[in-house]
Design an enzyme around this catalytic site. Structure first.
Site, short mmCIF file in Angstrom:
data_model
loop_
_atom_site.label_atom_id
_atom_site.label_comp_id
_atom_site.label_asym_id
_atom_site.label_seq_id
_atom_site.Cartn_x
_atom_site.Cartn_y
_atom_site.Cartn_z
N ASP A 127 -4.41 -4.78 0.37
CA ASP A 127 -4.76 -4.21 1.67
C ASP A 127 -6.20 -4.62 1.95
O ASP A 127 -7.11 -4.10 1.30
CB ASP A 127 -4.59 -2.69 1.62
CG ASP A 127 -4.95 -2.03 2.93
OD1 ASP A 127 -5.48 -2.72 3.83
OD2 ASP A 127 -4.71 -0.81 3.07
N ASN A 172 0.87 -1.17 0.00
CA ASN A 172 0.00 0.00 0.00
C ASN A 172 0.91 1.23 0.00
O ASN A 172 1.60 1.49 0.98
CB ASN A 172 -0.93 0.00 1.23
CG ASN A 172 -1.82 1.24 1.27
OD1 ASN A 172 -1.38 2.35 0.98
ND2 ASN A 172 -3.08 1.04 1.62
N ASP A 205 2.71 4.31 5.31
CA ASP A 205 2.29 3.75 6.61
C ASP A 205 2.15 2.22 6.55
O ASP A 205 2.00 1.58 7.59
CB ASP A 205 1.02 4.43 7.14
CG ASP A 205 -0.06 4.59 6.09
OD1 ASP A 205 0.14 4.17 4.92
OD2 ASP A 205 -1.13 5.14 6.43
N HIS A 206 2.23 1.66 5.34
CA HIS A 206 2.25 0.20 5.17
C HIS A 206 3.65 -0.22 4.72
O HIS A 206 4.48 0.63 4.40
CB HIS A 206 1.25 -0.24 4.11
CG HIS A 206 -0.18 0.00 4.49
ND1 HIS A 206 -1.06 -1.03 4.78
CD2 HIS A 206 -0.89 1.15 4.60
CE1 HIS A 206 -2.25 -0.51 5.07
NE2 HIS A 206 -2.18 0.79 4.96
N ASN A 264 -7.73 -4.26 4.89
CA ASN A 264 -8.28 -3.45 5.97
C ASN A 264 -8.99 -4.30 7.01
O ASN A 264 -10.08 -3.94 7.50
CB ASN A 264 -9.20 -2.35 5.41
CG ASN A 264 -8.46 -1.04 5.21
OD1 ASN A 264 -7.67 -0.62 6.05
ND2 ASN A 264 -8.70 -0.39 4.08
N ASP A 316 -2.44 -6.28 5.52
CA ASP A 316 -2.11 -6.62 4.13
C ASP A 316 -1.83 -8.13 4.04
O ASP A 316 -1.20 -8.70 4.94
CB ASP A 316 -0.89 -5.82 3.68
CG ASP A 316 -1.11 -4.32 3.81
OD1 ASP A 316 -1.59 -3.72 2.85
OD2 ASP A 316 -0.85 -3.78 4.91
N GLU A 360 -3.83 2.08 -3.01
CA GLU A 360 -3.86 3.51 -2.66
C GLU A 360 -2.87 4.31 -3.50
O GLU A 360 -2.03 5.04 -2.98
CB GLU A 360 -3.63 3.73 -1.17
CG GLU A 360 -4.88 3.49 -0.35
CD GLU A 360 -4.90 4.27 0.96
OE1 GLU A 360 -5.49 5.36 0.97
OE2 GLU A 360 -4.34 3.78 1.95
#
Length: 258
Positions: free
Chosen positions: A145, A7, A247-248, A147, A218, A34
């Site tokens: 991802d 991501n 952030d991933h 979530n 993920d 993203e």
DNA sequence: ATGGTGGACAATCCA
């Protein structure tokens, strides 16, 4: 064969880390989520020298998915049947005998909201789609991802975080329903019961990566016959040390005889 | 310290 997922939290902000990671790891396929860019603005030229082709399905500002590969993608699909939201969360392609389904699952905002209901609906639409698709494409990989954290060991504070949109019973059930089609969580397959292995660390928590206050959101999953040929699956945090990390982080899996 | 950070994109929305 080596398959990876990342991501990017904006592809245009992550050009250097992606180029560097592709060069260092040489995956056959890298799935990105993203991308946050509409198709006409995708930075195609920035990846021209990498030796990778890229296909993408984006929209302005939010969401967006892409697939980088050494070989040419075939039978590209950009829409999850039944999802009329117009959000760019789905991208599928065939690479030789392997089918890759790259998704960016809805985050869900807050339990009880329309966005959360859409998240549950989206997982159900995906389950229905993959149920038939997996029959046609036995070497199917679903990754991205999601979530969703599957178990207590997949978040840093299971008691405190329980009931949030990525860690609650409804979302866990929704994800498990998809996996019950016969898709295997490859990281967990190779690292059973190992806590503290995460792929996401919230920017908003000070030093969350350093303190390992993370989530495993993920995944790389494979249909059972293909999962039996998976020899490794690893979370790679090296890119976290590079400038302006996402952030991933990167997650990759390797298969024999593919 | 009466939010914190980061990204897109132009006043907020999203994660």
């Amino acid at each position: 064969m080596k398959i990876a997922t990342f991501n990017a939290n904006s592809i245009r902000s992550r050009i250097e880390p992606i180029r560097r990671w592709l060069n260092a790891h040489q995956p056959d396929v890298l799935a990105v989520q993203e991308t946050k860019v509409q198709d006409e603005d995708f930075p195609v030229d920035a990846f021209a020298e990498t030796g990778y082709q890229v296909v993408f399905h984006g929209q302005k500002k939010y969401n967006g998915v892409a697939l980088f590969s050494r070989i040419e993608p075939k039978n590209i699909r950009k829409h999850l049947p039944g999802d009329s939201s117009g959000q760019a969360r789905f991208l599928q392609a065939d690479y030789g005998p392997v089918t890759v389904v790259n998704t960016y699952a809805p985050q869900g905002f807050e339990v009880g909201t329309d966005k959360f209901e859409y998240k549950l609906k989206w997982f159900d639409l995906l389950r229905r789609y993959l149920k038939t698709e997996i029959q046609k494409k036995p070497n199917l990989i679903w990754l991205g991802d999601f979530n969703a954290a599957r178990e207590d060991i997949d978040v840093y504070d299971p008691q405190g975080l329980w009931g949030s949109v990525c860690f609650c019973k409804e979302v866990q059930d929704a994800l498990e329903s998809v996996l019950s089609l016969g898709l295997v969580d490859l990281f967990r397959l190779h690292h059973p019961n190992q806590p503290g292995c995460y792929t996401f660390w919230d920017y908003r928590i000070p030093n969350s990566f350093k303190r390992n206050l993370g989530w495993r959101l993920d995944y790389i999953t494979a249909a059972e016959p293909l999962a039996r040929r998976c020899i490794r699956c690893e979370i790679d945090t090296e890119a976290r040390a590079w400038d302006k990390p996402s952030d991933h982080t990167f997650l990759w899996a390797e298969f024999e005889q593919c």
